[in-house]
Design an enzyme around this catalytic site. Structure first.
Site, PDB file in Angstrom:
ATOM      1  N   ASP A  87      -1.047   2.773   8.503  1.00 46.82           N
ATOM      2  CA  ASP A  87      -1.717   2.007   9.560  1.00 46.82           C
ATOM      3  C   ASP A  87      -1.007   2.105  10.919  1.00 46.82           C
ATOM      4  OD1 ASP A  87      -3.595   1.102   7.699  1.00 46.82           O
ATOM      5  OD2 ASP A  87      -2.262  -0.505   7.054  1.00 46.82           O
ATOM      6  N   ASP A 111       4.117  -4.080   6.532  1.00 42.91           N
ATOM      7  CA  ASP A 111       4.446  -5.370   7.122  1.00 42.91           C
ATOM      8  C   ASP A 111       4.802  -6.444   6.085  1.00 42.91           C
ATOM      9  OD1 ASP A 111       4.717  -6.946   9.325  1.00 42.91           O
ATOM     10  OD2 ASP A 111       2.633  -7.626   9.326  1.00 42.91           O
ATOM     11  N   ASP A 159       0.957   0.074  12.170  1.00 39.87           N
ATOM     12  CA  ASP A 159       0.820  -1.231  12.831  1.00 39.87           C
ATOM     13  C   ASP A 159       2.163  -1.951  12.959  1.00 39.87           C
ATOM     14  OD1 ASP A 159       1.081  -1.595  10.112  1.00 39.87           O
ATOM     15  OD2 ASP A 159      -0.429  -3.167   9.949  1.00 39.87           O
ATOM     16  N   ARG A 169       1.470  -4.935  -5.524  1.00 38.14           N
ATOM     17  CA  ARG A 169       1.505  -6.190  -4.789  1.00 38.14           C
ATOM     18  C   ARG A 169       1.955  -7.249  -5.794  1.00 38.14           C
ATOM     19  NH1 ARG A 169      -2.615  -3.467  -1.594  1.00 38.14           N
ATOM     20  NH2 ARG A 169      -1.601  -3.272   0.430  1.00 38.14           N
ATOM     21  N   ARG A 218      -5.723  -1.387   9.502  1.00 37.58           N
ATOM     22  CA  ARG A 218      -5.676  -2.862   9.553  1.00 37.58           C
ATOM     23  C   ARG A 218      -6.061  -3.336  10.962  1.00 37.58           C
ATOM     24  NH1 ARG A 218      -1.539  -5.893   5.545  1.00 37.58           N
ATOM     25  NH2 ARG A 218      -1.012  -4.149   4.239  1.00 37.58           N
ATOM     26  N   GLY A 232       0.836  -1.211   0.000  1.00 45.49           N
ATOM     27  CA  GLY A 232       0.000   0.000   0.000  1.00 45.49           C
ATOM     28  C   GLY A 232       0.863   1.249   0.000  1.00 45.49           C
ATOM     29  N   THR A 291       3.706   2.986   6.141  1.00 39.55           N
ATOM     30  CA  THR A 291       2.309   2.556   6.119  1.00 39.55           C
ATOM     31  C   THR A 291       1.497   3.500   6.985  1.00 39.55           C
ATOM     32  OG1 THR A 291       0.740   0.927   6.979  1.00 39.55           O
ATOM     33  CG2 THR A 291       2.928   0.840   7.924  1.00 39.55           C
TER      34      THR A 291
HETATM   35  P1  ADP Z   1       2.235  -4.008   2.844  1.00 31.53           P
HETATM   36  O1  ADP Z   1       3.686  -4.015   2.583  1.00 31.53           O
HETATM   37  O2  ADP Z   1       1.617  -2.666   2.649  1.00 31.53           O
HETATM   38  O3  ADP Z   1       1.909  -4.668   4.166  1.00 31.53           O
HETATM   39  P2  ADP Z   1       1.297  -6.424   1.469  1.00 31.53           P
HETATM   40  O4  ADP Z   1       1.058  -7.186   2.729  1.00 31.53           O
HETATM   41  O5  ADP Z   1       0.274  -6.510   0.407  1.00 31.53           O
HETATM   42  O6  ADP Z   1       1.496  -4.853   1.727  1.00 31.53           O
HETATM   43  O7  ADP Z   1       2.720  -6.895   0.871  1.00 31.53           O
HETATM   44  C1  ADP Z   1       3.249  -6.281  -0.269  1.00 31.53           C
HETATM   45  C2  ADP Z   1       4.033  -7.268  -1.067  1.00 31.53           C
HETATM   46  O8  ADP Z   1       5.135  -7.766  -0.273  1.00 31.53           O
HETATM   47  C3  ADP Z   1       3.305  -8.521  -1.495  1.00 31.53           C
HETATM   48  O9  ADP Z   1       2.510  -8.327  -2.641  1.00 31.53           O
HETATM   49  C4  ADP Z   1       4.468  -9.449  -1.795  1.00 31.53           C
HETATM   50  O10 ADP Z   1       5.081  -9.120  -3.020  1.00 31.53           O
HETATM   51  C5  ADP Z   1       5.438  -9.101  -0.667  1.00 31.53           C
HETATM   52  N1  ADP Z   1       5.234 -10.015   0.454  1.00 31.53           N
HETATM   53  C6  ADP Z   1       4.308  -9.935   1.440  1.00 31.53           C
HETATM   54  N2  ADP Z   1       4.387 -10.984   2.285  1.00 31.53           N
HETATM   55  C7  ADP Z   1       5.386 -11.767   1.807  1.00 31.53           C
HETATM   56  C8  ADP Z   1       5.942 -13.011   2.213  1.00 31.53           C
HETATM   57  N3  ADP Z   1       5.515 -13.667   3.295  1.00 31.53           N
HETATM   58  N4  ADP Z   1       6.946 -13.522   1.462  1.00 31.53           N
HETATM   59  C9  ADP Z   1       7.415 -12.868   0.375  1.00 31.53           C
HETATM   60  N5  ADP Z   1       6.919 -11.698  -0.052  1.00 31.53           N
HETATM   61  C10 ADP Z   1       5.927 -11.138   0.647  1.00 31.53           C
END
Ligand code: ADP
Length: 382
Positions: free
Chosen positions: A167, A142, A169, A111, A211, A17, A165
């Protein structure tokens, strides 16, 4: 003359995000790289997805790698930014000019589900090595920082994470990039909703992001003076809990209060679970309570609003721009420090420092959340 590709570079990407402050961070990491460190900065378009697509296109082919380097070297700065095909851009001063306060990210964020696959990450690591990248800076929330941790574990490349972020969080840092701007936006939104709430003697239920954390709603509540904050940390709301909250509002109305702004965090859950947005569930529960037989304010209206992505955009606050510069400074120091490995920048007790991936939650964060809630209650006129 054939443009030359740099002998060493640092790459930066924005993932997950978007958050205000990402552009301010890009400007700072590029300018410090060029002015102070004399190291080229490669901006990756669309987060991990840009790396995965490029790695797939090169696919270990030496000639394709030579062509890619040539493309990067001949399309630097703005020329690279406007090229649709190029996912890796060698940034220059002009390419980060005038972006400081702009929300979102000029490099794009995305993502990328494929990044969960170790083989895909291995291809990306080979690509970065081939591009003479000595460190990768990952800016995100996260999930993005989990991806960064895995890259750090699976290679000897330095991977620096930057918490960004709205959030708030991420409990290992007092603040992430974007939080201050989002709080600012929420205060602005509450100010607007108050006008109509006062005029029509209404209850406005506004749903915030965050979140699973209630901190964004708590900070916005404290800063705006919203009458009520409903956060997820106390567990799922039952019908009796919602009646209790409605009774509190009704009691305030009985004592002469004319309106109420209720902030509900998106992480709030219900028992039994509900599919609709929180603001709508609360609206129905409150309205039902106000309209019960013999109730004193049967015509009291409740209006919901899900604020959504409004909270993610807008002009970045000075606080976020300052934090972005401090995180970038800390990231460069960590990259230059040969005695230390990968890690994440964090703001802890007003000091910006690098902490290892997997750093436990700061107990101060939970205390601060509790204090905010207490302070909000003590400041109430109810
Ligand atoms: P944010 O970083 O805002 O929390 P997301 O949770 O959607 O957003 O994560 C963003 C991107 O980070 C995912 O689309 C993926 O490419 C990568 N990612 C998230 N979790 C994992 C994971 N457990 N292993 C590898 N890549 C991850």
């Amino acid at each position: 003359m054939i443009a030359s590709y740099p002998d060493q570079a640092v790459a930066v990407l924005f993932s997950g995000g978007d958050a205000p402050g990402m552009n301010a961070f890009l400007r700072a990491i590029v300018r410090l790289g060029l002015n102070r460190e004399k190291i080229a900065v490669l901006g990756i378009r669309d987060g991990y997805r840009g790396l995965v697509r490029t790695a797939r296109a090169v696919n270990g082919d030496t000639e394709a790698m030579v062509r890619l380097k040539q493309d990067i070297a001949t399309h630097t700065g703005r020329a690279g930014l406007i090229s649709e095909q190029l996912h890796i851009i060698q940034m220059d001063h002009a390419s980060v000019s005038g972006i400081m306060g702009k929300g979102g990210t000029i490099l794009g964020s995305a993502r990328c589900l494929e990044f969960h696959d170790k083989e895909v990450r291995a291809k990306v690591l080979r690509l970065l090595k081939g591009l003479n990248v000595r460190a990768l800076v990952v800016v995100g929330g996260d999930g993005s920082l989990t991806g960064a941790r895995l890259l750090a574990e699976e290679s000897d490349l330095k991977i620096i994470g930057i918490p960004a972020t709205i959030d708030n969080d991420l409990q290992f840092t007092d603040m992430a990039l974007g939080v201050d701007t989002a709080v600012n936006t929420l205060v602005w939104a509450v100010d607007h909703f108050i006008d109509t709430a006062r005029s029509h003697r209404r209850v406005m239920v506004l749903e915030t992001m965050g979140r699973a954390s209630g901190d964004l709603a708590r900070m916005a509540g404290l800063a705006s003076g919203a009458e009520m904050i409903i956060t997820p940390e106390k567990g799922p709301l039952k019908a009796a809990d919602m009646e209790r909250l409605a009774a509190k509002i009704e009691g305030a109305m009985t004592r002469g209060r004319g309106h109420a702004i209720v902030l509900v965090a998106e992480g709030v859950e219900f028992d039994p679970p509900q599919k609709r947005n929180r603001a709508y569930v609360l609206m129905d529960a409150f309205q039902q309570y106000f309209q019960r037989a013999g109730a004193p304010f049967q015509d009291l209206e409740v209006r919901p609003s899900v604020l959504g992505h409004l909270q993610r955009g807008g002009h970045t606050t000075p606080q976020d721009c300052i934090l972005a510069a401090r995180f970038a400074d800390c990231a460069w120091k960590a990259i230059g420090d040969t005695s230390s490995g990968s890690g994440i920048t964090a703001l802890r007790k007003n000091i910006v420092e690098i902490v290892p991936y997997g750093t436990p939650d700061m107990p101060e964060r939970a205390e601060f959340s509790h204090e905010m809630e207490q302070l909000h209650d003590d400041l109430s006129s109810w």
